[in-house]
Design a protein around this motif. Structure first.
Motif, PDB file in Angstrom:
ATOM      1  N   GLU A   1       0.842  -1.191   0.000  1.00 14.62           N
ATOM      2  CA  GLU A   1       0.000   0.000   0.000  1.00 14.62           C
ATOM      3  C   GLU A   1       0.881   1.247   0.000  1.00 14.62           C
ATOM      4  OE1 GLU A   1      -3.893  -0.248   1.911  1.00 14.62           O
ATOM      5  OE2 GLU A   1      -3.166   1.401   3.165  1.00 14.62           O
ATOM      6  N   TYR A   2       0.562   2.171  -0.886  1.00  9.93           N
ATOM      7  CA  TYR A   2       1.328   3.396  -1.080  1.00  9.93           C
ATOM      8  C   TYR A   2       0.413   4.589  -0.817  1.00  9.93           C
ATOM      9  CZ  TYR A   2       4.568   0.467  -3.807  1.00  9.93           C
ATOM     10  OH  TYR A   2       5.451  -0.511  -4.228  1.00  9.93           O
ATOM     11  N   ASP A   3       0.710   5.367   0.200  1.00 10.08           N
ATOM     12  CA  ASP A   3      -0.037   6.591   0.462  1.00 10.08           C
ATOM     13  C   ASP A   3       0.714   7.772  -0.147  1.00 10.08           C
ATOM     14  OD1 ASP A   3      -1.964   5.207   1.888  1.00 10.08           O
ATOM     15  OD2 ASP A   3      -1.013   5.585   3.826  1.00 10.08           O
ATOM     16  N   TYR A   4      -0.022   8.697  -0.700  1.00 10.25           N
ATOM     17  CA  TYR A   4       0.583   9.877  -1.328  1.00 10.25           C
ATOM     18  C   TYR A   4      -0.313  11.083  -1.107  1.00 10.25           C
ATOM     19  CZ  TYR A   4      -2.728   9.083  -5.115  1.00 10.25           C
ATOM     20  OH  TYR A   4      -3.882   8.909  -5.840  1.00 10.25           O
ATOM     21  N   PHE A   5       0.214  12.260  -1.421  1.00 12.95           N
ATOM     22  CA  PHE A   5      -0.514  13.503  -1.176  1.00 12.95           C
ATOM     23  C   PHE A   5      -0.011  14.589  -2.114  1.00 12.95           C
ATOM     24  CE2 PHE A   5       3.250  13.431   1.414  1.00 12.95           C
ATOM     25  CZ  PHE A   5       3.734  14.717   1.379  1.00 12.95           C
ATOM     26  N   CYS A   6      -0.738  15.710  -2.137  1.00 12.99           N
ATOM     27  CA  CYS A   6      -0.299  16.928  -2.814  1.00 12.99           C
ATOM     28  C   CYS A   6       0.277  17.847  -1.748  1.00 12.99           C
ATOM     29  CB  CYS A   6      -1.481  17.602  -3.514  1.00 12.99           C
ATOM     30  SG  CYS A   6      -1.103  19.267  -4.125  1.00 12.99           S
ATOM     31  N   ILE A   7       1.481  18.318  -1.937  1.00 11.85           N
ATOM     32  CA  ILE A   7       2.128  19.158  -0.934  1.00 11.85           C
ATOM     33  C   ILE A   7       1.302  20.413  -0.647  1.00 11.85           C
ATOM     34  CG2 ILE A   7       4.149  20.609  -0.465  1.00 11.85           C
ATOM     35  CD1 ILE A   7       5.834  18.455  -1.892  1.00 11.85           C
ATOM     36  N   LEU A   8       0.773  21.056  -1.683  1.00 10.21           N
ATOM     37  CA  LEU A   8       0.016  22.298  -1.491  1.00 10.21           C
ATOM     38  C   LEU A   8      -1.294  22.075  -0.735  1.00 10.21           C
ATOM     39  CD1 LEU A   8      -0.192  25.341  -2.058  1.00 10.21           C
ATOM     40  CD2 LEU A   8      -1.266  24.763  -4.235  1.00 10.21           C
ATOM     41  N   HIS A   9      -1.916  20.920  -0.952  1.00  7.45           N
ATOM     42  CA  HIS A   9      -3.235  20.633  -0.366  1.00  7.45           C
ATOM     43  C   HIS A   9      -3.164  19.392   0.528  1.00  7.45           C
ATOM     44  CE1 HIS A   9      -3.917  22.650  -4.301  1.00  7.45           C
ATOM     45  NE2 HIS A   9      -4.637  23.433  -3.515  1.00  7.45           N
ATOM     46  N   GLU A  10      -2.139  19.311   1.304  1.00  6.80           N
ATOM     47  CA  GLU A  10      -1.826  18.089   2.056  1.00  6.80           C
ATOM     48  C   GLU A  10      -2.946  17.614   2.974  1.00  6.80           C
ATOM     49  OE1 GLU A  10       1.752  16.394   4.875  1.00  6.80           O
ATOM     50  OE2 GLU A  10       2.000  18.311   3.860  1.00  6.80           O
ATOM     51  N   GLU A  11      -3.665  18.513   3.581  1.00 13.59           N
ATOM     52  CA  GLU A  11      -4.716  18.100   4.519  1.00 13.59           C
ATOM     53  C   GLU A  11      -5.895  17.420   3.826  1.00 13.59           C
ATOM     54  OE1 GLU A  11      -4.395  18.104   7.841  1.00 13.59           O
ATOM     55  OE2 GLU A  11      -2.363  18.769   7.372  1.00 13.59           O
ATOM     56  N   SER A  12      -6.240  17.878   2.624  1.00 13.53           N
ATOM     57  CA  SER A  12      -7.436  17.344   1.965  1.00 13.53           C
ATOM     58  C   SER A  12      -7.141  16.475   0.758  1.00 13.53           C
ATOM     59  CB  SER A  12      -8.341  18.501   1.531  1.00 13.53           C
ATOM     60  OG  SER A  12      -7.673  19.311   0.572  1.00 13.53           O
ATOM     61  N   MET A  13      -5.978  16.595   0.182  1.00 18.40           N
ATOM     62  CA  MET A  13      -5.693  15.920  -1.084  1.00 18.40           C
ATOM     63  C   MET A  13      -4.713  14.776  -0.850  1.00 18.40           C
ATOM     64  SD  MET A  13      -4.898  17.904  -4.591  1.00 18.40           S
ATOM     65  CE  MET A  13      -4.874  17.051  -6.145  1.00 18.40           C
ATOM     66  N   ARG A  14      -5.298  13.596  -0.587  1.00 13.15           N
ATOM     67  CA  ARG A  14      -4.520  12.401  -0.290  1.00 13.15           C
ATOM     68  C   ARG A  14      -5.080  11.240  -1.092  1.00 13.15           C
ATOM     69  NH1 ARG A  14      -1.123  12.032   3.531  1.00 13.15           N
ATOM     70  NH2 ARG A  14      -0.628  13.806   4.820  1.00 13.15           N
ATOM     71  N   GLY A  15      -4.228  10.266  -1.357  1.00  9.74           N
ATOM     72  CA  GLY A  15      -4.668   9.090  -2.084  1.00  9.74           C
ATOM     73  C   GLY A  15      -3.871   7.875  -1.680  1.00  9.74           C
ATOM     74  N   THR A  16      -4.342   6.719  -2.135  1.00  2.37           N
ATOM     75  CA  THR A  16      -3.694   5.443  -1.856  1.00  2.37           C
ATOM     76  C   THR A  16      -3.706   4.594  -3.106  1.00  2.37           C
ATOM     77  OG1 THR A  16      -4.444   5.506   0.443  1.00  2.37           O
ATOM     78  CG2 THR A  16      -3.754   3.361  -0.407  1.00  2.37           C
ATOM     79  N   VAL A  17      -2.569   3.965  -3.396  1.00  2.00           N
ATOM     80  CA  VAL A  17      -2.497   2.952  -4.448  1.00  2.00           C
ATOM     81  C   VAL A  17      -2.192   1.633  -3.746  1.00  2.00           C
ATOM     82  CG1 VAL A  17      -1.314   2.144  -6.526  1.00  2.00           C
ATOM     83  CG2 VAL A  17      -1.713   4.592  -6.201  1.00  2.00           C
ATOM     84  N   ARG A  18      -3.038   0.654  -3.974  1.00  2.00           N
ATOM     85  CA  ARG A  18      -2.814  -0.704  -3.447  1.00  2.00           C
ATOM     86  C   ARG A  18      -2.304  -1.556  -4.602  1.00  2.00           C
ATOM     87  NH1 ARG A  18      -8.253  -0.020  -0.624  1.00  2.00           N
ATOM     88  NH2 ARG A  18      -7.599   0.748   1.418  1.00  2.00           N
ATOM     89  N   VAL A  19      -1.145  -2.166  -4.383  1.00  3.76           N
ATOM     90  CA  VAL A  19      -0.506  -2.970  -5.433  1.00  3.76           C
ATOM     91  C   VAL A  19      -0.545  -4.426  -5.010  1.00  3.76           C
ATOM     92  CG1 VAL A  19       1.572  -3.314  -6.794  1.00  3.76           C
ATOM     93  CG2 VAL A  19       0.951  -1.005  -6.047  1.00  3.76           C
ATOM     94  N   THR A  20      -1.145  -5.266  -5.846  1.00  5.79           N
ATOM     95  CA  THR A  20      -1.276  -6.684  -5.555  1.00  5.79           C
ATOM     96  C   THR A  20      -0.396  -7.503  -6.498  1.00  5.79           C
ATOM     97  OG1 THR A  20      -3.158  -6.943  -7.049  1.00  5.79           O
ATOM     98  CG2 THR A  20      -3.655  -6.368  -4.764  1.00  5.79           C
ATOM     99  N   ASP A  21      -0.098  -8.743  -6.056  1.00  6.01           N
ATOM    100  CA  ASP A  21       0.668  -9.672  -6.915  1.00  6.01           C
ATOM    101  C   ASP A  21      -0.189 -10.163  -8.060  1.00  6.01           C
ATOM    102  OD1 ASP A  21       3.150  -9.693  -5.639  1.00  6.01           O
ATOM    103  OD2 ASP A  21       2.423 -11.110  -4.144  1.00  6.01           O
TER     104      ASP A  21
END
Length: 103
Positions: free
Chosen positions: A83-103
């Motif tokens: 699982e990879y969590d990421y964000f936008c630096i400018l909008h860090e509080e509200s702009m977040r996402g997750t990529v789940r990578v499976t085999d």
């Protein structure tokens, strides 16, 4: 990307998949992995090609090479499951996402 969110907020892909983010707004955004919230074996990723979160954050102060501007894509290929969590630096509080990578 919208003005204040990643759509979808969560995405599941298989190992080896490339994920592309496109900024559909007139506001600059970043795609910045949350260091410590990606798999230990995974390569760090951030728009601008930075090697770690500190470097990505420092760039936001200038020269802003990590900006993803209107209609500009940023792509990353996920080679490690987890699982990879990421964000936008400018909008860090509200702009977040997750990529789940499976085999």
């Amino acid at each position: 990307m919208t003005p204040d969110s990643f759509v979808p907020e969560t995405l599941t892909v298989e190992v080896g998949a490339s994920v592309g983010w496109v900024n559909g707004t007139g506001i600059a955004h970043s795609v910045t992995a949350s260091e410590g919230r990606i798999p230990d074996e995974a390569a760090y990723f951030a728009s601008g090609g930075f090697e770690n979160e500190d470097a990505a954050r420092a760039d936001w102060e200038g020269p802003r090479e990590g900006d993803v501007t209107h209609d500009q894509p940023y792509t990353h290929t996920f080679e490690t499951p987890g699982e990879y969590d990421y964000f936008c630096i400018l909008h860090e509080e509200s702009m977040r996402g997750t990529v789940r990578v499976t085999d």
